[in-house]
Design a protein around this motif. Structure first.
Motif, PDB file in Angstrom:
ATOM      1  N   ASN A 290       0.845  -1.196   0.000  1.00  0.00           N
ATOM      2  CA  ASN A 290       0.000   0.000   0.000  1.00  0.00           C
ATOM      3  C   ASN A 290       0.882   1.248   0.000  1.00  0.00           C
ATOM      4  O   ASN A 290       1.637   1.480   0.945  1.00  0.00           O
ATOM      5  CB  ASN A 290      -0.911  -0.022   1.232  1.00  0.00           C
ATOM      6  CG  ASN A 290      -1.881   1.140   1.262  1.00  0.00           C
ATOM      7  OD1 ASN A 290      -2.007   1.891   0.288  1.00  0.00           O
ATOM      8  ND2 ASN A 290      -2.575   1.295   2.383  1.00  0.00           N
ATOM      9  N   ASP A 291       0.814   2.048  -1.038  1.00  0.00           N
ATOM     10  CA  ASP A 291       1.668   3.235  -1.143  1.00  0.00           C
ATOM     11  C   ASP A 291       1.432   4.204   0.008  1.00  0.00           C
ATOM     12  O   ASP A 291       2.387   4.814   0.523  1.00  0.00           O
ATOM     13  CB  ASP A 291       1.413   3.949  -2.474  1.00  0.00           C
ATOM     14  CG  ASP A 291       1.932   3.155  -3.669  1.00  0.00           C
ATOM     15  OD1 ASP A 291       2.802   2.298  -3.452  1.00  0.00           O
ATOM     16  OD2 ASP A 291       1.458   3.398  -4.795  1.00  0.00           O
ATOM     17  N   GLU A 292       0.187   4.380   0.417  1.00  0.00           N
ATOM     18  CA  GLU A 292      -0.118   5.302   1.514  1.00  0.00           C
ATOM     19  C   GLU A 292       0.527   4.825   2.817  1.00  0.00           C
ATOM     20  O   GLU A 292       1.057   5.623   3.595  1.00  0.00           O
ATOM     21  CB  GLU A 292      -1.628   5.422   1.694  1.00  0.00           C
ATOM     22  CG  GLU A 292      -2.039   6.483   2.713  1.00  0.00           C
ATOM     23  CD  GLU A 292      -3.537   6.605   2.870  1.00  0.00           C
ATOM     24  OE1 GLU A 292      -3.985   7.554   3.556  1.00  0.00           O
ATOM     25  OE2 GLU A 292      -4.281   5.757   2.318  1.00  0.00           O
ATOM     26  N   THR A 293       0.507   3.535   3.027  1.00  0.00           N
ATOM     27  CA  THR A 293       1.144   2.958   4.222  1.00  0.00           C
ATOM     28  C   THR A 293       2.650   3.182   4.193  1.00  0.00           C
ATOM     29  O   THR A 293       3.256   3.617   5.181  1.00  0.00           O
ATOM     30  CB  THR A 293       0.833   1.453   4.308  1.00  0.00           C
ATOM     31  OG1 THR A 293      -0.561   1.273   4.518  1.00  0.00           O
ATOM     32  CG2 THR A 293       1.608   0.792   5.437  1.00  0.00           C
ATOM     33  N   LEU A 295       4.347   5.394   2.630  1.00  0.00           N
ATOM     34  CA  LEU A 295       4.649   6.808   2.805  1.00  0.00           C
ATOM     35  C   LEU A 295       4.561   7.202   4.271  1.00  0.00           C
ATOM     36  O   LEU A 295       5.409   7.949   4.786  1.00  0.00           O
ATOM     37  CB  LEU A 295       3.676   7.654   1.968  1.00  0.00           C
ATOM     38  CG  LEU A 295       3.883   9.167   1.997  1.00  0.00           C
ATOM     39  CD1 LEU A 295       5.248   9.530   1.402  1.00  0.00           C
ATOM     40  CD2 LEU A 295       2.767   9.878   1.230  1.00  0.00           C
ATOM     41  N   ALA A 296       3.568   6.683   4.978  1.00  0.00           N
ATOM     42  CA  ALA A 296       3.370   7.035   6.391  1.00  0.00           C
ATOM     43  C   ALA A 296       4.516   6.553   7.268  1.00  0.00           C
ATOM     44  O   ALA A 296       4.836   7.185   8.284  1.00  0.00           O
ATOM     45  CB  ALA A 296       2.055   6.457   6.887  1.00  0.00           C
ATOM     46  N   HIS A 331      -2.783   3.028   8.033  1.00  0.00           N
ATOM     47  CA  HIS A 331      -3.572   3.160   6.792  1.00  0.00           C
ATOM     48  C   HIS A 331      -3.843   1.819   6.119  1.00  0.00           C
ATOM     49  O   HIS A 331      -4.109   1.773   4.918  1.00  0.00           O
ATOM     50  CB  HIS A 331      -2.876   4.104   5.802  1.00  0.00           C
ATOM     51  CG  HIS A 331      -2.576   5.450   6.355  1.00  0.00           C
ATOM     52  ND1 HIS A 331      -3.553   6.304   6.828  1.00  0.00           N
ATOM     53  CD2 HIS A 331      -1.397   6.108   6.539  1.00  0.00           C
ATOM     54  CE1 HIS A 331      -2.990   7.419   7.268  1.00  0.00           C
ATOM     55  NE2 HIS A 331      -1.688   7.321   7.116  1.00  0.00           N
ATOM     56  N   GLU A 332      -3.765   0.733   6.875  1.00  0.00           N
ATOM     57  CA  GLU A 332      -4.031  -0.572   6.277  1.00  0.00           C
ATOM     58  C   GLU A 332      -5.031  -1.308   7.157  1.00  0.00           C
ATOM     59  O   GLU A 332      -4.674  -1.842   8.205  1.00  0.00           O
ATOM     60  CB  GLU A 332      -2.731  -1.384   6.118  1.00  0.00           C
ATOM     61  CG  GLU A 332      -2.896  -2.570   5.187  1.00  0.00           C
ATOM     62  CD  GLU A 332      -1.579  -3.047   4.608  1.00  0.00           C
ATOM     63  OE1 GLU A 332      -1.381  -2.927   3.381  1.00  0.00           O
ATOM     64  OE2 GLU A 332      -0.740  -3.533   5.387  1.00  0.00           O
TER      65      GLU A 332
END
Length: 582
Positions: A290-293, A295-296, A331-332
């Motif tokens: 997950n790209d958002e994960t 990045l976080a 975010h997952e």
């Protein structure tokens, strides 16, 4: 002084590199003995052994997997050896050190961070004027107060003596894992990892590394695990090391942690062409797709390049791959983690390690735990109990996936069956493991032991009860039988399914198989297991489809300890013979 360095390893086959680094640096000024135990050893047995050694100084190397067991030992030691100096070190106590000193009054000193020079300086002060403020990186007690000295600069790795050449280690080398480092530090900043705290990467001299590895291989080491956080960060260095190990392995196996998306194509090409099968193993931390994960948690990862590397390595057939996932990252939620799992499982790694986020002391995620609503264990291993997207109920379900994944995929007891179930019979691999894991817990099987035949019988019980319309039960049972037979070096005395072949029919099958293979019936009866399959197995292996035009007479030939079993499928009623050898 009589100095003893001790640790509690997770398993007996593990060895502590940290203790040997400390010992090598402290000698020849001080004689240091190493004492290794496991977290399963009774505390009384550990304390008795240490008491017998009559130490003046006892140092413990502490990690999340052993800290609580180590504390029990320390508290007992303080009572039976009141005059001994007790020292702790290691990543678990290098952060929140003042808190550890308050919690553990039995501890006199804590070595913070890179410990070789600090521990040697502590021994000098204990043997001399006891002016502990001269030892950078040391925590100590003074007049009832806790003092934390400033940290020390990073060591010049060129000044460190080799920790791999102690004569007392040689007899055990063939039977234990040797941990080896060619570098220290990590170039990345993943906020769940302690390695993100240290900036920069330092390398040991490559000629010294080669000399130490040659010594270990010549001395009988069979498995060497490199502890470098990213072995392939420096392309030329990694390529030279791969080349050296290929030329000098002499049967030794080497395991590396690599970052797959930065592996250069020319390195992959070299390994595909030159690496002998089985001597290298790659451990690759994927963690999340997950790209958002990513990045976080400040994790840089190019998924397409990672897939390219894993695929190319797998296609070469030379190197086993161990891919890691972490459940519970920011975010997952459950559904997004399901996608991560399926993304990675689709790559077909030899091992898929499903772990759960641990809020390690000193890491960015622990510092910002409230931002994502994390709750976690107060004591090591600090595993999360939930966050704002992943409640405890979801984590508990994923735990069931982890349990059956270990038993049924990572153990490779039934690869043919699991490949069919995860690839065709269920919507996805995650869905199969989740349904099976839920069933496993519902039956209470997590509380009892399992023999090989139990594992097969329990999977078959689940598949029958699940009544999945997408699954071909006859095909599945046939694949299970094949996998079961191939798990044995000798003809099994019993099977887990209900046998329906009577004595006369078995004799007829034996004659048919003997004729098809050109063997004597008596010899075949001793060496072979026979089974009927209601489909053409040769068509299945060649084309991936079920054909019921020909029944298969399955013959499994056993060669004993030295030779793996050989699987032969005879298409009954036809002249074609298909062979599949494991």
């Amino acid at each position: 002084m009589n100095v003893v360095l001790a640790t509690l390893n997770a398993k007996y086959i593990h060895t502590s590199l940290a203790l040997r680094c400390l010992k090598a640096f402290a000698e020849p000024e001080f004689k240091v003995d190493v004492a290794e135990y496991t977290i399963k050893d009774p505390p009384m047995a550990i304390v008795s052994d240490l008491y017998r050694r009559k130490p003046d100084v006892i140092g413990f190397s502490c990690y999340i997997w052993n800290i609580e067991e180590t504390i029990v030992v320390i508290d007992m030691l303080r009572k039976v050896l009141p005059e001994a100096t007790i020292v702790l070190g290691g990543p678990e106590v290098s952060y929140d050190t003042e808190e550890w000193m308050r919690r553990l009054p039995a501890v006199d000193h804590i070595v913070m961070g890179e410990g070789e020079e600090t521990f040697r300086d502590l021994l000098r002060e204990l043997a001399g004027s006891r002016k502990f403020h001269f030892a950078f990186g040391l925590a100590y007690r003074k007049n009832g107060e806790i003092v934390l000295n400033p940290g020390r600069p990073k060591l010049d790795l060129g000044t460190l003596p080799s920790p791999y050449r102690f004569a007392e280690d040689v007899p055990a080398l063939p039977n234990r894992i040797v941990y080896f480092e060619t570098s220290r530090g990590c170039p990345f900043s993943c906020q769940f990892c302690l390695s993100s705290i240290e900036v920069g990467v330092r390398y040991f001299d490559i000629d010294r590394v080669k000399a130490d590895l040659t010594y270990l291989i010549d001395s009988g080491a069979k498995l060497i695990k490199f502890v470098d956080r990213t072995f392939n960060i420096k392309r030329d260095y990694a390529l030279e090391m791969f080349r050296f190990l290929i030329e000098n392995h002499r049967g030794c196996v080497f395991q590396f942690e690599i970052t797959a998306d930065i592996m250069r194509p020319e390195v992959l090409d070299y390994l595909a062409e030159h690496a002998p099968p089985g001597i290298f193993r790659f451990e690759i931390g994927v963690q999340s797709t997950n790209d958002e994960t990513n990045l976080a948690v400040k994790r840089r990862q190019n998924w397409s390049k990672l897939v390219r590397t894993v695929t190319k390595v797998k296609e070469s057939g030379k190197i086993d791959q161990h891919l890691d996932l972490i459940a519970g990252l920011p975010h997952e939620d459950y559904d997004r983690f399901r996608q991560t799992f399926n993304d990675v499982f689709a790559l077909g790694p030899e091992e898929l390690q499903l772990g759960f986020l641990k809020m390690l002391r000193g890491t960015g995620l622990r510092i910002e735990a409230e931002k994502h609503g994390y709750v976690y264990m107060d004591r090591a291993p600090y595993e999360i109990l939930g966050n704002d997207l992943m409640p405890f109920s979801d984590l508990a379900r994923i735990k069931r996936v982890e349990d059956v994944l270990e038993k049924y995929w990572n153990a490779h007891r039934m690869d043919r069956t699991i490949s069919y179930l995860t690839g065709e019979a269920y919507p996805s691999a995650f869905d199969f493991f989740q349904k099976f894991g839920d069933y496993w817990e519902e039956k209470g099987w997590q509380r009892i032991g399992h023999q090989l035949e139990d594992l097969f019988a329990r999977l078959w019980a689940f598949l029958r009860d699940d009544a999945n319309p997408e699954m071909d039960l006859e095909l599945t049972l046939g694949l299970l039988k094949i996998d079961y037979f191939l798990q044995h070096k000798y003809k099994p005395r019993k099977v887990w399914w209900e046998e329906r072949v009577d004595k006369d029919e078995w004799a007829g099958l034996l004659r048919e198989a003997a004729a098809g293979l050109g063997m004597e019936e008596r010899e075949l009866a001793k060496r072979a297991a026979l089974e009927r399959l209601p489909f053409d197995y040769a068509v299945w292996t060649a084309e991936g489809r079920v054909s019921r035009e020909n029944e298969t007479l399955l013959v499994v030939l056993y060669g004993g300890e030295e030779a793996p079993p050989k699987l032969v499928s005879l298409a009954r009623g036809g002249s074609r013979v298909g062979r599949a050898i494991r």
